[in-house]
Scaffold this motif. Sequence first.
Motif, PDB file in Angstrom:
ATOM      1  N   CYS A 117      12.022   4.797 -21.586  1.00  0.00           N
ATOM      2  CA  CYS A 117      11.549   2.968 -21.214  1.00  0.00           C
ATOM      3  C   CYS A 117       9.999   3.058 -21.550  1.00  0.00           C
ATOM      4  N   LYS A 118       8.858   3.961 -20.606  1.00  0.00           N
ATOM      5  CA  LYS A 118       7.771   4.377 -20.357  1.00  0.00           C
ATOM      6  C   LYS A 118       7.116   4.017 -22.287  1.00  0.00           C
ATOM      7  N   ILE A 119       7.031   5.085 -22.454  1.00  0.00           N
ATOM      8  CA  ILE A 119       6.815   5.342 -24.236  1.00  0.00           C
ATOM      9  C   ILE A 119       7.229   3.908 -24.587  1.00  0.00           C
ATOM     10  N   VAL A 120       8.390   2.579 -24.700  1.00  0.00           N
ATOM     11  CA  VAL A 120       8.997   2.089 -25.306  1.00  0.00           C
ATOM     12  C   VAL A 120       7.518   0.846 -25.252  1.00  0.00           C
ATOM     13  N   HIS A 121       7.245   0.476 -23.624  1.00  0.00           N
ATOM     14  CA  HIS A 121       6.413  -0.530 -23.641  1.00  0.00           C
ATOM     15  C   HIS A 121       5.395  -0.287 -23.733  1.00  0.00           C
ATOM     16  N   LYS A 122       4.641   1.441 -23.844  1.00  0.00           N
ATOM     17  CA  LYS A 122       3.498   1.676 -24.189  1.00  0.00           C
ATOM     18  C   LYS A 122       3.574   1.506 -25.579  1.00  0.00           C
ATOM     19  N   GLU A 129      -1.174  -5.600 -29.760  1.00  0.00           N
ATOM     20  CA  GLU A 129      -3.117  -5.581 -30.199  1.00  0.00           C
ATOM     21  C   GLU A 129      -3.021  -5.230 -31.780  1.00  0.00           C
ATOM     22  N   LEU A 130      -2.534  -5.229 -32.653  1.00  0.00           N
ATOM     23  CA  LEU A 130      -2.363  -5.748 -34.356  1.00  0.00           C
ATOM     24  C   LEU A 130      -1.982  -7.109 -34.493  1.00  0.00           C
ATOM     25  N   LYS A 131      -1.467  -8.065 -33.238  1.00  0.00           N
ATOM     26  CA  LYS A 131      -1.075  -9.127 -33.843  1.00  0.00           C
ATOM     27  C   LYS A 131      -2.329  -9.972 -35.139  1.00  0.00           C
ATOM     28  N   ASP A 132      -3.139 -10.334 -34.763  1.00  0.00           N
ATOM     29  CA  ASP A 132      -4.121 -11.058 -35.288  1.00  0.00           C
ATOM     30  C   ASP A 132      -4.265 -10.952 -36.477  1.00  0.00           C
ATOM     31  N   ALA A 306       6.018  -7.520 -31.043  1.00  0.00           N
ATOM     32  CA  ALA A 306       5.673  -5.671 -31.061  1.00  0.00           C
ATOM     33  C   ALA A 306       6.793  -6.539 -32.574  1.00  0.00           C
ATOM     34  N   THR A 307       8.133  -6.489 -32.435  1.00  0.00           N
ATOM     35  CA  THR A 307       9.476  -6.795 -33.519  1.00  0.00           C
ATOM     36  C   THR A 307       8.467  -7.746 -34.533  1.00  0.00           C
TER      37      THR A 307
END
Length: 357
Positions: A117-122, A129-132, A306-307
């Motif tokens: 759960c923690k890994i998926v969120h991180k 952060e790569l969206k732009d 993210a997807t």
Amino acid sequence: NSLRLSLVLNYKRKMDYLDYFNDDERAPFRPDRRVVMDRSNPLNDFDEINFRDRFRMYKATAADIISLLETRLSSDSFRGMPIPPSLQVLITLRFLACGTFHRETGDLCGVSEPTVCKIVHKVCKAICELKDDYIKFPDAAGQANYKVEFFEYGNFPGVIGCIDGCHIPIKCPSTADSEEYRNRKNWFSINVQSVCTPTMQFSNIVARWKVATHDSRIFQNSCLYAQFEGGQHSGIILGDSGYAQTNFLFTPYLHAVTPEQQRYNQAHIRTRGTVERMFGVWKSRFQCLRNTLRFEPRRCCIVIIATAVLHNYLKQHGCPDPQMEHRDEPDLPMVEPDNDRYGLACRDAFAWRHFSQ
């Protein structure tokens, strides 16, 4: 009986003495140590076919994504047992591709359910952060190319994007406004608005509105709407009847009467279908979007973005589209928006100019 009891007591005293005598030779007591599970690496464990079935991408593409995110995840560790960035990315890609429970995802790579759960969120935050870099609305040169590509596909002139909304299922939020996430099909979801390119990539995405919010309102409160209002884009976008007709967003006729209106509708339906097909490919590649996202709404929005970033990345790097397993039923507008006379006049003039012959 008394004789038997006496023999038993003497025997126990003797055993106690022997235990004391041999105490120095006995191994010291140590509490059980934590057993570290064997963490497998799917890149090494699966061949190309099995890896693609499980992750919906090639191994080389997954390795490229790992390289892209490695520096952003290099300092992450969990309970003193560092998990390599490569494994963190693979765990996240596995969850996004299959949408399984975290326990099943963890069993595949040898990590615990809370750690998954923690890994998926991180990792999803790092991808966002790569969206732009990967989700961009076209500039002037790109808009000129989009107009040509959309026209070649659907015979609708001047189009630089197609807009639509879709529902992504989530678990019932534990907040006072939870009912505002319940849609007409009686399940909870987030209303995601997206604009697509001719190649079925995201050029714009908004994932933060409750399902009770009307599509037209989402668009009118977006940065993209303000850019069109300010004249920053030279082209039009196509939307369904859930959007208000304007001079830059064109919707179909609800009652096409004249021949030009009928031809307008035919071209509109064919061209705007691009965004619906994009949603189908997107959800087929990332099955977590079809299953219920079991996070709070804010984290669900991070996963959704993210997807979308990964979808564009895979399209831009030549990864083939997965086979569409089934089509979602289109989300019909809740209520017809208010169309002003100026917007309707723009549509009539456009239909007469381009579809009268």
